[in-house]
Design an enzyme around this catalytic site. Structure first.
Site, PDB file in Angstrom:
ATOM      1  N   GLY A 142      24.508  47.098  46.748  1.00 28.61           N
ATOM      2  CA  GLY A 142      23.142  47.331  47.209  1.00 28.61           C
ATOM      3  C   GLY A 142      22.080  46.691  46.349  1.00 28.61           C
TER       4      GLY A 142
ATOM      5  N   TYR B 167      40.391  29.773  35.188  1.00 26.26           N
ATOM      6  CA  TYR B 167      39.196  30.551  34.851  1.00 26.26           C
ATOM      7  C   TYR B 167      38.638  30.079  33.509  1.00 26.26           C
ATOM      8  CZ  TYR B 167      40.588  33.891  38.511  1.00 26.26           C
ATOM      9  OH  TYR B 167      40.939  34.482  39.701  1.00 26.26           O
TER      10      TYR B 167
ATOM     11  N   PRO C  70      36.273  42.821  45.861  1.00 25.76           N
ATOM     12  CA  PRO C  70      36.272  43.999  46.738  1.00 25.76           C
ATOM     13  C   PRO C  70      34.882  44.569  46.982  1.00 25.76           C
ATOM     14  CG  PRO C  70      36.984  44.611  44.537  1.00 25.76           C
ATOM     15  CD  PRO C  70      36.899  43.112  44.553  1.00 25.76           C
ATOM     16  N   LEU C  71      33.908  44.139  46.190  1.00 26.30           N
ATOM     17  CA  LEU C  71      32.531  44.605  46.374  1.00 26.30           C
ATOM     18  C   LEU C  71      31.678  43.545  47.066  1.00 26.30           C
ATOM     19  CD1 LEU C  71      32.016  46.373  42.924  1.00 26.30           C
ATOM     20  CD2 LEU C  71      32.497  47.427  45.141  1.00 26.30           C
TER      21      LEU C  71
ATOM     22  N   LEU D 246      27.779  44.532  48.059  1.00 26.92           N
ATOM     23  CA  LEU D 246      27.979  45.896  48.551  1.00 26.92           C
ATOM     24  C   LEU D 246      27.482  46.971  47.590  1.00 26.92           C
ATOM     25  CD1 LEU D 246      31.487  45.421  50.169  1.00 26.92           C
ATOM     26  CD2 LEU D 246      29.394  46.090  51.372  1.00 26.92           C
TER      27      LEU D 246
END
Length: 327
Positions: free
Chosen positions: A216, A53, A208-209, A214
């Site tokens: 929006g 990273y 996870p999103l 997710l």
């Protein structure tokens, strides 16, 4: 924040983890400090990083913040090794490389040990038992307390975990496996998750999103300050901007409206409470985004909402993933 055991081990982690993928590249020291302090004050413990990273900058930045901002003893630090910036060889799971990489990670982090050390990728050019021996040596030398893998397929995970349980000598069982898992990416449910559940390995979902989709925020356009508008991360977000993803995002938004919460909270609560999940890793860009994610702690989705989301996002799994007699 609630603490969960990572797999069938004694290691306990907060059920939401803090990711550092963007640290040292898009997240500077000031924002990283705000993120870490916000996370710690909310009861978060698991901080996930990797030597790849920011080409090591994420670990270095985290190391600068430990002790000066948050006590080392209050954190469960997870890092990874094995992914290399070599155009001819993207993965290096050799024992020599892995152990040297661990020493370099410890130096950047400014700590004598990491709580969880993971093989970042499966290296097809190195015998798996050689890579796993590096995990054993890391634990026996005290440089790592627990070990795991990342981005392993189902058969690779099962082979590695079974080797650690069955091979002669002092072997260290795998505590966790980290892969992408969300309402937009449920591929782990085919083979990885069943193997992890059977072998007592905790799942640490990344993205996870759905890479931010997710929440929006991409429903109408791509925000100028989002990862989708970033030259570096736009290709990462693009696969989840199709019509199939749009239908799932609409369902998440509908559920959120009905519960008077946000789409982010619905999507994160769904994956957090899936069987076998220990802690989704959230890679917030700033403290405001992280606070919004941490607010999910008090939310449990009603069964009917979970079933509706399961249905709208159900992946197509046919032979041989399902019982052949039903096909």
């Amino acid at each position: 924040m609630e603490q969960r055991h990572l797999g069938r081990t004694g290691l306990r982690v907060s059920r939401i983890g803090l990711g550092t993928l963007m640290w040292g590249r898009d997240t500077d020291e000031h924002d990283a400090a705000d993120l870490l302090k916000t996370f710690w004050e909310a009861g978060g413990t698991l901080v996930d990083t990797a030597d790849a990273y920011g080409d090591g900058e994420a670990e270095y930045l985290l190391g600068r913040l430990i002790e000066g901002l948050v006590p080392r003893r209050d954190l469960v630090i997870s890092t990874k090794a094995g992914s290399v910036p070599d155009p001819d060889r993207r993965f290096d799971g050799s024992r020599g490389h892995l152990l040297a990489a661990l020493d370099a990670s410890l130096a950047r982090l400014g700590t004598d040990y990491v709580d969880l050390w993971q093989l970042h990728v499966y290296d097809p050019e190195t015998p798996l038992e050689e890579s796993l021996q590096a995990l054993d040596l890391a634990v026996s030398s005290g440089r790592a307390r627990y070990v795991g893998v990342s981005n392993f397929s189902g058969w690779q995970l099962a082979k590695a975990a079974t080797w650690q349980l069955a091979a002669p000598g002092a072997r260290t069982r795998l505590a966790g496996t980290q892969l992408e898992y969300s309402l937009l990416q449920r591929g782990v449910e085919r083979e990885v998750l069943p193997a992890a559940l059977d072998l007592g390995i905790g799942l640490l979902p990344s993205s996870p999103l759905g890479r931010g989709v997710l929440t929006g925020k991409y429903r109408d356009a791509t925000p100028s300050d989002s990862r989708g508008a970033s030259e570096h991360f736009a290709p990462f977000v693009a696969p989840y901007l199709d019509d199939a993803a749009s239908r799932i995002v609409d369902a998440v938004t509908t559920a959120a409206d009905g519960l008077a919460v946000t789409p982010l909270q619905v999507a994160l609560a769904w994956v957090r409470d899936r069987p076998g999940v220990a802690a989704p890793i959230v890679g917030a860009r700033n403290a405001q985004q992280l606070t919004a994610a941490l607010s999910v702690e008090s939310l449990s989705l009603p069964d009917e909402i979970c079933r509706a989301l399961d249905d709208v996002s159900a992946p197509v799994h046919r032979y041989p993933d399902h019982d052949w007699s039903t096909l």
